[in-house]
Design an enzyme around this catalytic site. Structure first.
Site, PDB file in Angstrom:
ATOM      1  CG  HIS A   1       1.102  10.332   5.115  1.00 34.50           C
ATOM      2  ND1 HIS A   1       0.651  10.951   3.776  1.00 34.50           N
ATOM      3  CD2 HIS A   1      -0.103  10.792   5.821  1.00 34.50           C
ATOM      4  CE1 HIS A   1      -1.119  11.388   4.499  1.00 34.50           C
ATOM      5  NE2 HIS A   1      -1.061  10.759   5.016  1.00 34.50           N
TER       6      HIS A   1
ATOM      7  CG  ASP B   1     -11.031 -10.957  -3.406  1.00 36.27           C
ATOM      8  OD1 ASP B   1     -10.229 -12.023  -2.432  1.00 36.27           O
ATOM      9  OD2 ASP B   1     -11.735 -11.342  -3.860  1.00 36.27           O
TER      10      ASP B   1
END
Length: 433
Positions: free
Chosen positions: A157, A361
């Site tokens: 992060h 995808d």
């Protein structure tokens, strides 16, 4: 669900990082991050069940590895290690773990056991794992015997927020699927928000899932309040209202509560390419409900809405000068003053809605489900709510971590259950209006 490790290796960038880019200094906003990693899991069932299930999944893993190597060349800090106030871009590579799961992915998705989700991540995020020398990027590819795949990631992060994580994943997916669309990350956030001496670190946290029926909820929330609240504002206010009630029932008093929302600043920056900026480009908005304030839904929606709209374009200029320090110190001072009067609770909300995670995808279709962090068993993770889109795009999933006693009360709250389903199957859209 038995898991067997097949391999563990480092995926290095396909081309070495130039010497002048070997050190990436953290930006001012990177210092405000309290969590070590951004965890996420993508679930891809095998829709062509046959005798070559595992072989086909292993071939897909090879595609993931090759494309990850090529993607890390563009996102070079993600192939490095943490080093105090910077990232050492040493091309050590991403930790890549491949495992075989003795079970079926479609069976798991039919009624997910949330206690198992963390096992699909490459590591269990804890505050001890963000030390010097830790890898920035960790990947775990879980191959189920049916040929389904769950791709889990834990990326530091310190360099990625939710929007930057999407940019990286989109670039990786485009590379894997050989898409003509190319993602060019802008690794310049330290120039936009240069770090000085500020070190502000807050600790917040996640766990249970509920899908919210926002259409009817917006009608209830708009009465005598904001006439066109966003779904994030409405869902946040409803959860705030119900957590206040749960806390009051558990402890016998209504505490003063703060709702802090992490807001994406990229749209507020003047450059058209700001959407692809890598780094933490967030500002926290804060709304307070004092112990004697009314807790009607519309009043809380107003508080959330007002706190969000206050974060305007002027912040971009503030963050680049001394006014930033003044504004942050005022906020912390205000929180401290209110908290010193009596019992106070702080909640952190972050929204991943409309970021596009459901469209990732890698070349074999979009995921059937995307999950975030489950806080159960993780020390230090509490009072954190992550909002995500349902696959159909019409609902919101809320991943919530609370004190165990409060969570039990929350799950039985009749007002929450009027708009939400607790732990529904991600394969069904029956719970969404």
């Amino acid at each position: 669900m038995e898991v067997e490790i097949i391999s563990e290796e480092s995926i290095k960038p396909s081309s070495p990082t130039p010497h002048h880019l070997r050190t990436y200094n953290l930006s001012l906003l990177d210092y405000l991050v309290g969590y070590p990693y951004v965890p996420i899991v993508f679930y891809y069932p095998n829709h062509n069940d046959n005798d070559n299930n595992i072989f086909q999944a292993l071939q897909r893993s090879l595609v993931l590895k090759k494309s990850l190597s090529e993607t890390l060349t563009q996102f070079y800090p993600l192939a490095g290690t943490l080093k105090g106030d910077s990232i050492e871009c040493n091309d050590v590579g991403a930790n890549y773990v491949l495992v075989l799961v003795h079970g079926r992915l479609d069976g798991f998705l039919h009624k997910p056991d949330l206690g198992l989700i963390n096992r699909f991540l490459p590591l269990e995020p804890s505050f001890d794992q963000s030390s010097v020398g830790s890898r920035v990027t960790n990947v775990k590819v879980n191959i189920f015997k049916c040929g389904g795949i769950a791709v889990g990631l834990c990326v530091s992060h310190k360099i990625l927020d939710g929007a930057a994580l999407y940019t990286f994943l989109k670039g990786w997916a485009n590379m894997a699927s050989k898409s003509e669309e190319v993602t060019y990350p802008k690794i310049i956030s330290p120039l936009v928000f240069p770090a000085e001496s500020l070190r502000l670190r807050d600790i917040f946290q996640v766990s249970y899932q509920t899908v919210l029926k926002e259409a009817a909820l917006k009608v209830a929330a708009s009465r005598n309040g904001v006439q066109q609240p966003t779904r994030v504002e409405v869902v946040s206010a409803l959860l705030w209202k119900c957590t206040i009630a749960a806390s009051k029932e558990a402890y016998g008093i209504q505490k003063t509560t703060w709702l802090n929302h992490s807001l994406n600043l990229r749209k507020k920056l003047p450059t058209k390419t700001s959407k692809d900026l890598i780094g933490n480009m967030m500002r926290v908005s804060s709304a307070v409900c004092k112990d004697n304030d009314e807790t009607t839904l519309h009043s809380l929606v107003n508080k959330v809405h007002d706190s969000i709209v206050k974060v305007n374009d002027e912040f971009v200029n503030e963050a680049q000068g001394d006014e930033w320090y003044v504004a942050m110190h005022k906020l912390l001072q205000q929180m401290g003053e209110i908290g010193s009067v009596g019992p106070t609770e702080y909640y952190i909300f972050t929204s991943w809605c409309k970021m596009g995670f459901n469209d990732i995808d890698f070349g074999w279709g979009k995921p059937s489900w995307v999950s975030g962090l489950i806080g159960k068993g993780f020390k230090g993770f509490f009072n954190l709510v992550t909002l995500m889109d349902t696959k159909c795009g019409e609902g919101v999933e809320a991943w919530v971590t609370l004190d165990e006693e409060e969570l039990k009360i929350l799950q039985c709250n009749p007002e929450l259950l009027a708009y939400a389903s607790v732990d529904p199957s991600p394969l069904s859209n029956d719970h969404v209006i």
